[in-house]
Scaffold this motif. Structure first.
Motif, PDB file in Angstrom:
ATOM      1  N   UNK A 247       0.818  -1.226   0.000  1.00 21.47           N
ATOM      2  CA  UNK A 247       0.000   0.000   0.000  1.00 21.47           C
ATOM      3  C   UNK A 247       0.841   1.261   0.000  1.00 21.47           C
ATOM      4  N   UNK A 248       1.982   1.219   0.703  1.00 21.33           N
ATOM      5  CA  UNK A 248       2.850   2.385   0.740  1.00 21.33           C
ATOM      6  C   UNK A 248       3.465   2.671  -0.620  1.00 21.33           C
ATOM      7  N   UNK A 249       3.946   1.632  -1.304  1.00 20.69           N
ATOM      8  CA  UNK A 249       4.528   1.822  -2.633  1.00 20.69           C
ATOM      9  C   UNK A 249       3.488   2.353  -3.613  1.00 20.69           C
ATOM     10  N   UNK A 250       2.280   1.824  -3.519  1.00 21.33           N
ATOM     11  CA  UNK A 250       1.202   2.312  -4.389  1.00 21.33           C
ATOM     12  C   UNK A 250       0.948   3.797  -4.151  1.00 21.33           C
ATOM     13  N   UNK A 251       0.948   4.202  -2.890  1.00 16.51           N
ATOM     14  CA  UNK A 251       0.710   5.611  -2.561  1.00 16.51           C
ATOM     15  C   UNK A 251       1.844   6.495  -3.066  1.00 16.51           C
ATOM     16  N   UNK A 252       3.089   6.060  -2.883  1.00 17.95           N
ATOM     17  CA  UNK A 252       4.230   6.866  -3.311  1.00 17.95           C
ATOM     18  C   UNK A 252       4.259   7.020  -4.834  1.00 17.95           C
ATOM     19  N   UNK A 253       3.933   5.952  -5.551  1.00 13.53           N
ATOM     20  CA  UNK A 253       3.893   6.041  -7.005  1.00 13.53           C
ATOM     21  C   UNK A 253       2.785   6.981  -7.458  1.00 13.53           C
ATOM     22  N   UNK A 254       1.667   6.952  -6.751  1.00 16.22           N
ATOM     23  CA  UNK A 254       0.553   7.845  -7.102  1.00 16.22           C
ATOM     24  C   UNK A 254       0.953   9.300  -6.891  1.00 16.22           C
ATOM     25  N   UNK A 255       1.620   9.593  -5.785  1.00  9.96           N
ATOM     26  CA  UNK A 255       2.037  10.959  -5.503  1.00  9.96           C
ATOM     27  C   UNK A 255       3.150  11.393  -6.451  1.00  9.96           C
ATOM     28  N   UNK A 256       4.091  10.504  -6.701  1.00 14.32           N
ATOM     29  CA  UNK A 256       5.174  10.793  -7.631  1.00 14.32           C
ATOM     30  C   UNK A 256       6.409  11.348  -6.942  1.00 14.32           C
ATOM     31  N   UNK A 257       7.594  10.955  -7.427  1.00 14.21           N
ATOM     32  CA  UNK A 257       8.841  11.387  -6.776  1.00 14.21           C
ATOM     33  C   UNK A 257       9.063  12.892  -6.851  1.00 14.21           C
ATOM     34  N   UNK A 258       8.642  13.553  -7.931  1.00 13.14           N
ATOM     35  CA  UNK A 258       8.869  14.994  -8.041  1.00 13.14           C
ATOM     36  C   UNK A 258       8.103  15.747  -6.961  1.00 13.14           C
ATOM     37  N   UNK A 259       6.835  15.414  -6.782  1.00  7.79           N
ATOM     38  CA  UNK A 259       6.037  16.111  -5.762  1.00  7.79           C
ATOM     39  C   UNK A 259       6.577  15.816  -4.359  1.00  7.79           C
ATOM     40  N   UNK A 260       6.917  14.562  -4.101  1.00 11.31           N
ATOM     41  CA  UNK A 260       7.440  14.209  -2.787  1.00 11.31           C
ATOM     42  C   UNK A 260       8.761  14.933  -2.513  1.00 11.31           C
TER      43      UNK A 260
END
Length: 249
Positions: free
Chosen positions: A154-167
């Motif tokens: 679930x965490x990986x899915x959330x991080x991919x949805x948010x995207x590395x640039x935004x994070x």
């Protein structure tokens, strides 16, 4: 207990999602950096035994729409949250923020004092000690082996949805956030929840927050990791509900 329902509202032109479950007085849950509503199922179920829980997805997180230039800083997260609280009819309710969500909750209470009835900051990041992005990443990597393996997908899915640039942009903004005296401006009842085995949040950070908000309550969870909401959902919920029962009568 009911599985809950999805709530979508148009806020500043963006479709904004929250997962709602339970019944009783409302409580809004804010996720951490890059996290999504589906990562907070365990704690929201416990909180929903006494509250109507709204697990909010910020713009560009979870099931909420985002824009290329929104959000790229913490103040934008807070501004959208304030508008969403107005749209949902939830102004003045208690706010539960985890990790970066705790930082957003502090910002909300300081800059929008009518929008939060009480604060629960669970493993809050970045205030007032704002490490470099590399230091933040190193701390998160140190924390990962301590979390439940079931949280990884679930965490990986959330991080991919948010995207590395935004994070990355939000993490970088933590270095410049809260340069002003925002914490002393918080006048609502505040609870700080800390895990003793959390490598992300250091003790001096919690001490500094407590000094800036002298009336804040502090609860420590022995062996608690950074994802306290997932590893100790019942304990976090009990502390939260007991606190709200005391201060929100």
């Amino acid at each position: 207990m009911s599985r809950g329902r999805a709530l979508y509202l148009q806020v500043n032109g963006l479709s904004t999602h929250a997962w709602v479950r339970g019944s009783g007085p409302p409580l809004v849950v804010l996720p951490g950096l890059g996290c999504a509503s589906w990562m907070y199922v365990r704690v929201s179920r416990e909180l929903a035994r006494s509250r109507t829980v709204y697990v909010y997805d910020p713009p560009g997180h979870g099931h909420s729409e985002g824009m290329r230039q929104l959000p790229v800083c913490i103040e934008q997260l807070t501004d959208h949250l304030a508008a969403w609280l107005d749209a949902a009819g939830l102004r003045g309710v208690p706010i539960f923020g985890h990790s970066l969500g705790g930082e957003v909750a502090f910002d909300l209470a300081a800059r929008y004092p009518q929008h939060a009835g009480a604060l629960i900051a669970c493993a809050p990041t970045g205030v007032p000690e704002n490490p470099s992005v590399l230091a933040q990443m190193a701390r998160l990597m140190a924390d990962l082996p301590r979390e439940r393996p079931q949280l990884a997908l679930p965490g990986m899915r959330a991080y991919l949805r948010c995207g590395p640039r935004r994070m990355l942009r939000l993490a970088q903004d933590q270095k410049d956030h809260f340069t002003g005296p925002l914490l002393p401006r918080i006048k609502v009842p505040t609870l700080l929840v800390d895990g003793t085995s959390d490598p992300v949040i250091r003790q001096w950070t919690l001490d500094a927050i407590r000094n800036a908000i002298p009336d804040a309550f502090v609860c420590e969870i022995r062996g608690g990791t950074h994802a306290l909401t997932d590893t100790f959902p019942k304990t976090v919920a009990r502390y939260t509900l007991d606190f709200l029962h005391t201060v929100m009568r």
